[in-house]
Design an enzyme around this catalytic site. Structure first.
Site, short mmCIF file in Angstrom:
data_model
loop_
_atom_site.label_atom_id
_atom_site.label_comp_id
_atom_site.label_asym_id
_atom_site.label_seq_id
_atom_site.Cartn_x
_atom_site.Cartn_y
_atom_site.Cartn_z
N GLU A 188 -56.11 6.33 1.24
CA GLU A 188 -54.76 5.79 1.41
C GLU A 188 -54.69 4.97 2.70
O GLU A 188 -54.48 5.55 3.79
CB GLU A 188 -53.74 6.94 1.49
CG GLU A 188 -53.64 7.77 0.24
CD GLU A 188 -52.24 8.36 0.08
OE1 GLU A 188 -51.65 8.14 -0.97
OE2 GLU A 188 -51.75 9.01 1.01
N LYS A 198 -42.80 13.73 -1.65
CA LYS A 198 -42.36 13.81 -0.25
C LYS A 198 -41.10 14.67 -0.15
O LYS A 198 -40.91 15.58 -0.98
CB LYS A 198 -42.16 12.41 0.33
CG LYS A 198 -43.37 11.50 0.05
CD LYS A 198 -43.41 10.28 0.89
CE LYS A 198 -44.54 9.39 0.40
NZ LYS A 198 -44.88 8.35 1.33
N SER A 218 -48.55 2.23 -2.33
CA SER A 218 -47.71 1.29 -3.08
C SER A 218 -48.24 0.99 -4.49
O SER A 218 -48.15 -0.15 -4.96
CB SER A 218 -47.49 -0.01 -2.28
OG SER A 218 -46.83 0.27 -1.06
N HIS A 243 -52.34 14.04 4.79
CA HIS A 243 -51.56 12.83 4.49
C HIS A 243 -51.26 12.12 5.81
O HIS A 243 -51.03 12.76 6.84
CB HIS A 243 -50.27 13.20 3.77
CG HIS A 243 -49.55 12.01 3.22
ND1 HIS A 243 -48.78 11.19 4.00
CD2 HIS A 243 -49.53 11.46 1.98
CE1 HIS A 243 -48.30 10.20 3.26
NE2 HIS A 243 -48.74 10.35 2.03
N GLY A 300 -45.92 3.16 1.29
CA GLY A 300 -44.47 2.97 1.34
C GLY A 300 -44.05 1.60 1.86
O GLY A 300 -42.89 1.38 2.20
N ASN A 340 -46.73 12.36 -5.22
CA ASN A 340 -46.29 12.97 -3.96
C ASN A 340 -44.81 12.64 -3.79
O ASN A 340 -44.45 11.53 -3.43
CB ASN A 340 -47.12 12.38 -2.80
CG ASN A 340 -46.61 12.84 -1.45
OD1 ASN A 340 -45.82 13.78 -1.35
ND2 ASN A 340 -47.07 12.18 -0.39
N GLU A 379 -48.71 10.72 6.92
CA GLU A 379 -47.43 11.08 7.56
C GLU A 379 -47.59 12.36 8.36
O GLU A 379 -47.01 12.52 9.43
CB GLU A 379 -46.33 11.20 6.49
CG GLU A 379 -45.91 9.83 5.98
CD GLU A 379 -45.32 9.81 4.59
OE1 GLU A 379 -44.96 10.87 4.05
OE2 GLU A 379 -45.24 8.70 4.02
C1 PEP Z 1 -48.12 8.42 -0.47
O1 PEP Z 1 -47.18 8.81 0.19
O2 PEP Z 1 -49.12 9.13 -0.62
C2 PEP Z 1 -48.03 7.10 -1.09
C3 PEP Z 1 -49.10 6.58 -1.61
O3 PEP Z 1 -46.79 6.50 -1.06
P1 PEP Z 1 -46.37 5.13 -1.81
O4 PEP Z 1 -46.94 5.18 -3.21
O5 PEP Z 1 -44.87 5.16 -1.81
O6 PEP Z 1 -46.94 4.01 -1.02
#
Ligand code: PEP
Length: 257
Positions: free
Chosen positions: A173, A11, A218, A101, A179, A9, A103
């Site tokens: 997630e 973003k 992460s 997601h 993040g 992803n 976000e």
């Molecule tokens: C994500 O945005 O789906 C995600 C898992 O981000 P990160 O790997 O940066 O934590």
């Protein structure tokens, strides 16, 4: 046996030039067997919408590299200024679409009902949703993790039926791990993945057995192997680390072990 899947992803990151070099470098690694065996690991790149066409054009056949969108409208066409339809995404060559997601849930007020309606529209056009579910830190500390995840899944199943789950990937997630550099431990992630599979199995055992459930939050090459070794973790949804071709390739490699 379920095939592993790793999705990146990106973003709202990248430029025409950085997209070209990232895809070029990753494709070379994949072709040289350094980004997961194509028979064992599917890879999906989810760039910003403007670059989807570029990535599709740069993805050679035969290396199991698909392209996905990060969002889609719940409508197929009409007066929805600024939205992008699943019809358009399918036409441009997308196979997957990330929906729900955290976000989008947090910053754009996407409720469970909105996510479910987007899921229904995506399925109509043959896109495979990567449905994100997960709890906030506050919800985890309150012992509500499983309730939250089941509520998010139930919204989709109530609208689309359990058979629809066979046509998606579920991404667990935890919001507190996205993040932040804080990764769920393999045990914490496995517990939730197992609960998700059991929840689906109560409605359809065959769908549950075949369902790809990936972990996101992460993930890096340093922690990917331990996470992907868990019985119910079938790969990852990768944010920050997917912007680095070598790092993303190493994560894909870990999914194929
Ligand atoms: C994500 O945005 O789906 C995600 C898992 O981000 P990160 O790997 O940066 O934590």
């Amino acid at each position: 046996m379920r095939k592993a899947i790793v999705a990146g992803n990106w973003k709202m990151n990248g430029s025409g030039a950085s997209v070209s070099s990232l895809v070029e470098e990753f494709v070379a690694l994949r072709q040289n067997g350094l980004a997961g065996d194509c028979d064992l690991v599917d890879v999906v790149m989810c760039p910003p919408e403007l670059f989807i066409g570029n990535v599709v054009a740069m993805s050679p056949a035969g290396i199991s590299l698909s392209v996905g969108a990060q969002n889609a409208s719940h409508e197929l066409s009409g007066a929805f200024t600024g939205e992008v339809s699943p019809v358009m995404l399918a036409e441009i060559g997308c196979k997957y679409v990330i929906l729900g997601h955290s976000e989008r849930r947090a910053l754009y007020a996407e409720s469970d009902a909105i996510v479910a309606s987007k899921f229904a529209a995506a399925l109509k056009e043959g896109l495979l949703p990567i449905l994100c579910v997960g709890e906030t830190l506050q919800e985890r500390e309150a012992g509500a993790t499983i309730d939250v995840v089941e509520r998010q899944l139930a919204a989709v199943v109530e609208l689309c039926g359990i058979a629809a789950v066979a046509k998606c990937v579920v991404a667990y997630e935890p919001v507190w791990a996205i993040g932040t550099g804080l990764t769920a431990s393999p045990e914490q992630a496995q517990d939730v993945h197992k609960s998700i599979r059991s929840w689906v199995a109560k409605q359809d055992a065959a769908i549950a057995a075949g369902l790809q459930i990936v972990y996101g939050g992460s993930v890096k090459s340093a922690n990917a192997k331990a996470l992907f070794a868990c019985e119910d973790i079938d790969g990852g949804l990768i944010g920050g680390a997917s912007l680095d071709a070598k790092e993303f390739a190493a994560i894909c490699q870990a999914a194929g072990c």
